[in-house]
Design a protein around this motif. Structure first.
Motif, PDB file in Angstrom:
ATOM      1  N   TRP A 183      82.659  58.109  33.250  1.00  0.00           N
ATOM      2  CA  TRP A 183      82.856  58.796  34.268  1.00  0.00           C
ATOM      3  C   TRP A 183      84.439  58.486  35.042  1.00  0.00           C
ATOM      4  CZ3 TRP A 183      83.230  56.009  38.648  1.00  0.00           C
ATOM      5  CH2 TRP A 183      82.287  55.020  38.751  1.00  0.00           C
ATOM      6  N   VAL A 186      85.097  64.660  40.075  1.00  0.00           N
ATOM      7  CA  VAL A 186      84.489  63.883  39.128  1.00  0.00           C
ATOM      8  C   VAL A 186      84.185  64.507  37.671  1.00  0.00           C
ATOM      9  CG1 VAL A 186      82.464  62.573  38.738  1.00  0.00           C
ATOM     10  CG2 VAL A 186      83.177  62.887  41.083  1.00  0.00           C
ATOM     11  N   LYS A 187      84.752  63.816  36.880  1.00  0.00           N
ATOM     12  CA  LYS A 187      84.822  64.417  35.405  1.00  0.00           C
ATOM     13  C   LYS A 187      84.140  63.473  34.537  1.00  0.00           C
ATOM     14  CE  LYS A 187      88.001  67.814  35.049  1.00  0.00           C
ATOM     15  NZ  LYS A 187      87.901  69.105  33.916  1.00  0.00           N
ATOM     16  N   GLU A 188      83.450  63.621  33.455  1.00  0.00           N
ATOM     17  CA  GLU A 188      82.596  62.953  32.602  1.00  0.00           C
ATOM     18  C   GLU A 188      82.917  63.068  31.131  1.00  0.00           C
ATOM     19  OE1 GLU A 188      78.357  63.026  31.127  1.00  0.00           O
ATOM     20  OE2 GLU A 188      78.269  61.879  33.103  1.00  0.00           O
ATOM     21  N   GLN A 221      80.939  53.549  34.009  1.00  0.00           N
ATOM     22  CA  GLN A 221      79.701  54.087  33.443  1.00  0.00           C
ATOM     23  C   GLN A 221      78.733  53.607  34.168  1.00  0.00           C
ATOM     24  OE1 GLN A 221      80.566  51.768  29.314  1.00  0.00           O
ATOM     25  NE2 GLN A 221      80.440  54.032  28.645  1.00  0.00           N
TER      26      GLN A 221
END
Length: 210
Positions: free
Chosen positions: A40, A136-138, A170
């Motif tokens: 993330w 937030v990006k994953e 992570q």
């Protein structure tokens, strides 16, 4: 070596990335991550605008080297409607101008660039706004243990970035990162960010004169 069990693996920051002579991109090397877990990335942005009701956007390109991503995954877009907007105050304007000092408009424009200068002028007059936001990006890393995240500004309109924090990890995301931008930052943190761009501009101007 970084443990895959660690919540936060790495952090990096850009300060006033679009003023002349500033660093406009960053890269973060992640070593020995858990290839079975997604990574993330938290993008925390502080921006300023000369407008009381800012419009526009700040767009980042961000992806892992040699790992294909869709356009939606690699583009990070900050817009006022998704950010906390706070009007500039007299105390903030006074501290900002005190750190910049007595300088002619032409010198300040060369120091900051036209768009940042307009925002600086508005804030120094106790006008304008500053904005904070978090995205937030994953990402999946295709089973790789060593990866490099590369982030840069693609375009901006109507808002000038003052500070970009990038946090990579992570596992569980710490709660303190989730709260950034969901409520107003303390005045001290905003002042620190804005004074940083003032000091950075002064330092760059002095370096060019050497």
């Amino acid at each position: 070596m970084l443990s895959a069990q660690a919540a936060v693996l790495a952090t990096s920051q850009l300060v006033t990335p679009l003023i002349p002579g500033s660093q406009k991109s960053l890269s973060i090397d992640l070593l020995s991550i858990d290839p079975k877990q997604p990574v993330w990335v938290i993008y925390q942005m502080v921006g300023v605008s000369a407008d009381a009701k800012p419009e526009g956007e700040m767009v980042l390109d961000s992806s892992f080297e040699m790992i294909p991503l869709s356009m939606g995954d690699s583009v990070v877009v900050f817009k006022p409607k998704n950010m906390e907007i706070v009007k500039a105050t007299k105390g903030l304007g006074d501290q900002l101008t005190a750190n910049v000092g007595e300088r002619k408009p032409e010198e300040l424009k060369a120091m900051f660039g036209a768009d940042m200068y307009a925002a600086y002028e508005a804030i120094s007059r106790n006008e304008g706004t500053y904005l904070t936001g978090t995205i937030v990006k994953e990402y999946q890393t295709d089973g790789k243990r060593d990866v490099r995240l590369m982030t840069s500004f693609n375009r901006v309109k109507g808002i000038q970035p003052v500070m970009l924090n990038v946090i990579v990890g992570q596992g569980e995301i710490p709660a303190r990162y989730k709260q950034f931008g969901k409520k107003s930052l303390s005045p001290e943190k905003i002042i620190t960010a804005l004074i940083s761009f003032a000091i950075a501009g002064v330092w760059l101007m002095r370096r060019r004169k050497q």
